[in-house]
Design a protein around this motif. Structure first.
Motif, mmCIF file in Angstrom:
data_model
loop_
_atom_site.group_PDB
_atom_site.id
_atom_site.type_symbol
_atom_site.label_atom_id
_atom_site.label_comp_id
_atom_site.label_asym_id
_atom_site.label_seq_id
_atom_site.Cartn_x
_atom_site.Cartn_y
_atom_site.Cartn_z
ATOM 1 N N THR A 180 61.872 -36.611 89.688
ATOM 2 C CA THR A 180 62.559 -35.269 89.063
ATOM 3 C C THR A 180 61.740 -34.310 88.958
ATOM 4 O OG1 THR A 180 64.286 -36.678 87.817
ATOM 5 C CG2 THR A 180 64.254 -34.690 87.457
ATOM 6 N N PRO A 181 61.942 -33.157 89.764
ATOM 7 C CA PRO A 181 60.918 -31.936 89.826
ATOM 8 C C PRO A 181 61.166 -31.139 88.403
ATOM 9 C CG PRO A 181 62.342 -31.872 91.766
ATOM 10 C CD PRO A 181 63.096 -32.898 90.914
ATOM 11 N N PRO A 182 60.071 -30.580 88.110
ATOM 12 C CA PRO A 182 58.976 -30.164 88.642
ATOM 13 C C PRO A 182 57.887 -31.411 88.547
ATOM 14 C CG PRO A 182 58.888 -29.121 86.565
ATOM 15 C CD PRO A 182 60.121 -29.800 86.831
ATOM 16 N N TRP A 183 56.950 -31.650 89.532
ATOM 17 C CA TRP A 183 55.999 -32.489 89.637
ATOM 18 C C TRP A 183 54.625 -31.925 88.978
ATOM 19 C CZ3 TRP A 183 57.157 -34.443 95.305
ATOM 20 C CH2 TRP A 183 58.437 -35.063 95.128
ATOM 21 N N ARG A 184 53.997 -32.771 88.524
ATOM 22 C CA ARG A 184 52.658 -32.501 87.900
ATOM 23 C C ARG A 184 51.681 -31.689 89.125
ATOM 24 N NH1 ARG A 184 47.477 -36.307 85.586
ATOM 25 N NH2 ARG A 184 46.526 -34.435 84.570
ATOM 26 N N GLN A 185 50.994 -30.681 88.596
ATOM 27 C CA GLN A 185 49.876 -29.980 89.325
ATOM 28 C C GLN A 185 48.623 -30.150 88.573
ATOM 29 O OE1 GLN A 185 50.980 -26.183 90.716
ATOM 30 N NE2 GLN A 185 53.319 -26.706 90.985
ATOM 31 N N VAL A 186 47.655 -30.517 89.204
ATOM 32 C CA VAL A 186 46.086 -30.566 88.417
ATOM 33 C C VAL A 186 45.236 -30.287 89.824
ATOM 34 C CG1 VAL A 186 46.293 -33.070 88.770
ATOM 35 C CG2 VAL A 186 44.746 -32.119 87.042
ATOM 36 N N THR A 187 44.169 -29.626 89.386
ATOM 37 C CA THR A 187 43.174 -29.335 90.183
ATOM 38 C C THR A 187 42.235 -30.809 90.397
ATOM 39 O OG1 THR A 187 41.219 -28.841 88.539
ATOM 40 C CG2 THR A 187 42.757 -27.117 89.314
ATOM 41 N N MET A 188 41.398 -30.807 91.573
ATOM 42 C CA MET A 188 40.694 -32.014 91.846
ATOM 43 C C MET A 188 39.541 -32.243 90.795
ATOM 44 S SD MET A 188 38.683 -33.379 95.307
ATOM 45 C CE MET A 188 40.225 -33.912 96.286
ATOM 46 N N HIS A 189 38.921 -31.109 90.460
ATOM 47 C CA HIS A 189 38.021 -30.999 89.366
ATOM 48 C C HIS A 189 38.489 -31.646 87.964
ATOM 49 C CE1 HIS A 189 35.522 -28.240 92.036
ATOM 50 N NE2 HIS A 189 34.403 -28.478 91.206
ATOM 51 N N ASP A 190 39.698 -31.035 87.556
ATOM 52 C CA ASP A 190 40.293 -31.616 86.442
ATOM 53 C C ASP A 190 40.647 -33.200 86.332
ATOM 54 O OD1 ASP A 190 39.920 -29.102 85.344
ATOM 55 O OD2 ASP A 190 41.878 -28.462 85.751
ATOM 56 N N ILE A 191 41.201 -33.716 87.360
ATOM 57 C CA ILE A 191 41.606 -34.841 87.548
ATOM 58 C C ILE A 191 40.548 -35.875 87.413
ATOM 59 C CG2 ILE A 191 42.104 -35.141 90.058
ATOM 60 C CD1 ILE A 191 44.502 -36.530 87.210
ATOM 61 N N VAL A 192 39.368 -35.256 88.087
ATOM 62 C CA VAL A 192 38.215 -36.378 88.306
ATOM 63 C C VAL A 192 37.501 -36.185 86.785
ATOM 64 C CG1 VAL A 192 35.967 -36.362 89.258
ATOM 65 C CG2 VAL A 192 37.816 -36.026 90.903
ATOM 66 N N LYS A 193 37.480 -35.157 86.303
ATOM 67 C CA LYS A 193 36.937 -35.228 85.062
ATOM 68 C C LYS A 193 37.726 -35.830 83.981
ATOM 69 C CE LYS A 193 35.747 -31.849 81.147
ATOM 70 N NZ LYS A 193 35.728 -30.645 80.614
ATOM 71 N N GLU A 194 39.086 -36.078 84.241
ATOM 72 C CA GLU A 194 39.942 -36.779 83.344
ATOM 73 C C GLU A 194 39.738 -38.388 83.390
ATOM 74 O OE1 GLU A 194 44.696 -37.974 83.599
ATOM 75 O OE2 GLU A 194 44.332 -35.858 83.836
ATOM 76 N N PHE A 195 39.245 -38.568 84.556
ATOM 77 C CA PHE A 195 39.324 -40.067 84.693
ATOM 78 C C PHE A 195 37.783 -40.577 84.827
ATOM 79 C CE2 PHE A 195 43.770 -39.884 86.557
ATOM 80 C CZ PHE A 195 44.082 -41.068 86.072
ATOM 81 N N THR A 196 37.010 -39.701 84.946
ATOM 82 C CA THR A 196 35.408 -40.045 85.211
ATOM 83 C C THR A 196 34.505 -39.558 84.178
ATOM 84 O OG1 THR A 196 34.707 -38.373 86.745
ATOM 85 C CG2 THR A 196 35.596 -40.492 87.691
ATOM 86 N N GLY A 197 35.018 -38.326 83.503
ATOM 87 C CA GLY A 197 34.160 -37.707 82.320
ATOM 88 C C GLY A 197 33.170 -36.686 83.215
ATOM 89 N N LEU A 198 33.224 -36.669 84.614
ATOM 90 C CA LEU A 198 32.265 -35.800 85.360
ATOM 91 C C LEU A 198 32.923 -34.479 85.537
ATOM 92 C CD1 LEU A 198 31.336 -38.551 87.894
ATOM 93 C CD2 LEU A 198 29.827 -37.865 85.933
ATOM 94 N N ASP A 199 32.111 -33.448 85.012
ATOM 95 C CA ASP A 199 32.434 -31.993 85.439
ATOM 96 C C ASP A 199 31.914 -31.607 86.525
ATOM 97 O OD1 ASP A 199 33.491 -29.407 85.222
ATOM 98 O OD2 ASP A 199 33.204 -29.141 83.164
ATOM 99 N N PHE A 200 32.581 -31.446 87.831
ATOM 100 C CA PHE A 200 31.732 -31.197 88.936
ATOM 101 C C PHE A 200 31.388 -29.607 88.823
ATOM 102 C CE2 PHE A 200 32.214 -35.348 90.197
ATOM 103 C CZ PHE A 200 31.167 -35.484 91.359
ATOM 104 N N SER A 201 32.015 -28.899 88.025
ATOM 105 C CA SER A 201 31.889 -27.362 88.110
ATOM 106 C C SER A 201 30.664 -27.228 87.246
ATOM 107 C CB SER A 201 32.962 -26.763 87.365
ATOM 108 O OG SER A 201 33.186 -27.061 85.957
#
Length: 520
Positions: free
Chosen positions: A328-349
């Motif tokens: 069912t729309p709308p679907w989640r939108q998330v930046t690659m930076h944010d989703i990597v930080k969410e799963f790894t704790g790494l903030d590449f910015s």
């Protein structure tokens, strides 16, 4: 209804030869009796599913008065009891029982001596037959055609297996897909749904004003993706050619030429490995819309998929391999930076030094990253290793590093990134989209970087398509582009574990190599 014991799957090559020889003898007997075991045509009045639905309320033991039907299909089971027999008949839509009474058949076919005996003795499971007769429901509740006349339409020389999903028969299901389709109705349903899905996609895009234009499969320069192409040679033109790895660059030429909404659904060829998600020949759709960007493509993607799923499946709450997925729309939108930080704790910015970032990535559990040449490549590696498989619900991962997106427009507010998204569902990429790069100078630089990688030995890097760059120099309007993997979408909407289950005839190694090449 069980098959008679004489039709069980034979054991051993010699037994198969013997059964084939016996059936060939029956072919000759039929010819001598005046039957044509390979008929020219048959005209049915009904199909099995139609009859089952129309007469679902017919009580046990009763007949339908004043109705004669004609139906054809394959014999899937036989039970013979002296002067009475019951055959299971299967057509494209389903199954129905044939009620075969010696007296009724011989009365209905007075010019054919021993018509019932011929039917009983000279037919086998797997034969294709056409019958006419009335309708009745047996005392045991089986809707049946009470046969009065029959025609043998095709005599089968090979027996059908009783059990097709045995451990040793997985590869045979793909090699002999025709048998898989005969004995497994659920497989036919998968390919029926695939046809409905592709038709629904085309219908939706047509309603949105898009037109489909075919582009070349044989190309002088493979482009539009990072992939190793298949190479062929045209003798008359004396030139090397490639099977296309994408439809992108030609569809963009059409946008340059003045079309504003175009797409193509077709076969793509990539000389890559085979796995549950990859086949070297697969189907994709690419869609391009002038004066649009990747935000417009996100809206198009979720509405397109949700509409087709609702039409074909009847719900947006689906299950894939035991996992619940809500479309069912709308679907989640998330930046690659944010989703990597969410799963790894790494903030590449926060990283500016590549060695520092690699050390942090290793501490977070990433492996095989020593050769990553840039922060952008390392970010993508972190995403692929730690994030991708966890994205079960529809998720748009947006704003990718420029290093891995050579055809996307630079992000309007985030240096080093591009306006790109990929759609992930059930842990796999299903769609890819850009705000398309329209600057011919920037595009040339990126393609030349690709060509340098190709010259250095990268088999997936592509060369410079000079004609495409010339087209861009004539001016391409702002454009949003989208690619969807049709096979992966069909896998999702049919709950199929392997891409081989949704491609009718997948590419396979020679049979002798099966034991050496397990599916990955």
């Amino acid at each position: 209804m069980a098959a008679d014991h004489s039709q069980r799957e034979p054991q051993g090559h010699s037994t198969l030869d013997e059964i084939r020889a016996t059936r060939l003898e029956k072919v000759e007997q039929l010819k001598q009796l005046g039957f044509n075991p390979y008929a020219y045509r048959w005209e049915s009045t009904h199909q099995a599913a139609t009859l089952q639905e129309k007469y679902a309320d017919l009580p046990n033991g009763e007949s339908v008065e004043g109705v004669e039907v004609a139906i054809a299909g394959r014999i899937m089971a036989r039970r013979v009891f002296g002067k009475l027999a019951f055959f299971g008949l299967q057509d494209e839509t389903g199954s129905i029982q044939l009620y075969l009474d010696k007296k009724a058949i011989e009365a209905g076919m007075p010019d054919t001596e021993k018509a019932f005996d011929h039917l009983k003795n000279l037919t086998d499971v797997g034969d294709i037959i056409g019958v006419r007769g009335g309708l009745r429901r047996t005392d045991k509740g089986e809707l049946s055609v009470a046969v009065t006349t029959y025609t043998i339409l095709t005599k089968s020389l090979q027996p059908l297996p009783d059990k097709w999903h045995g451990l040793t028969d997985i590869s045979k299901r793909y090699r002999q897909r025709y048998v898989d389709l005969i004995v497994n109705p659920e497989v036919r349903e998968t390919f029926r749904r695939r046809a409905l899905i592709t038709a629904g996609i085309r219908r939706y895009l047509d309603q949105q004003g898009f037109i489909e234009i075919e582009t070349p499969v044989l190309q002088a320069e493979a482009g539009g993706a990072d992939a190793r192409p298949f190479i062929t040679y045209h003798n008359t033109l004396e030139m090397e050619l490639y099977l296309r790895i994408a439809t992108e660059l030609h569809l963009k030429r059409l946008i340059v030429g003045g079309f504003e909404k175009v797409f193509e659904m077709g076969r793509i060829f990539r000389n890559e490995g085979i796995s549950t998600r990859h086949n070297p020949e697969f189907t994709s759709i690419e869609v391009y819309q002038a004066y649009a960007d990747y935000d417009d493509m996100m809206a198009l993607t979720e509405n397109l998929i949700a509409t087709v799923a609702q039409e074909v499946i009847g719900t947006l709450e689906i299950t894939y391999q035991g996992q619940s997925v809500n479309l069912t729309p709308p679907w989640r939108q998330v930046t690659m930076h944010d989703i990597v930080k969410e799963f790894t704790g790494l903030d590449f910015s926060q990283f500016t030094d590549l060695d520092e970032a690699k050390a942090a990535a290793k501490a977070a559990g990433l492996t095989q990253i020593d050769d990553c040449p840039s922060l952008g490549k390392l970010l993508n590696e972190a995403f692929e290793q730690k994030v991708e498989e966890n994205l079960v619900q529809p998720t748009f991962v947006i704003d990718y590093p420029v290093e891995i997106s050579p055809l996307a427009k630079p992000h309007r507010s985030k240096p080093g990134l591009v306006e790109r998204f990929e759609l992930f569902m059930v842990g796999r990429e299903t769609a890819n989209s850009f705000s398309e790069l329209t600057d011919p100078i920037d595009q040339r630089q990126r393609l030349e970087e690709q060509a340098a990688r190709k010259a250095a030995g990268d088999l997936e890097a592509q060369g410079v398509d000079e004609d495409f760059l010339l087209a861009l120099e004539h001016g391409m309007p702002p454009t949003g582009g989208l690619g969807i993997g049709i096979d992966r979408l069909v896998m999702l909407l049919t709950d199929s574990a392997s891409i081989r289950d949704v491609i009718a005839f997948p590419l396979l190694k020679p049979e002798k190599s099966d034991a050496e090449s397990p599916e990955g």
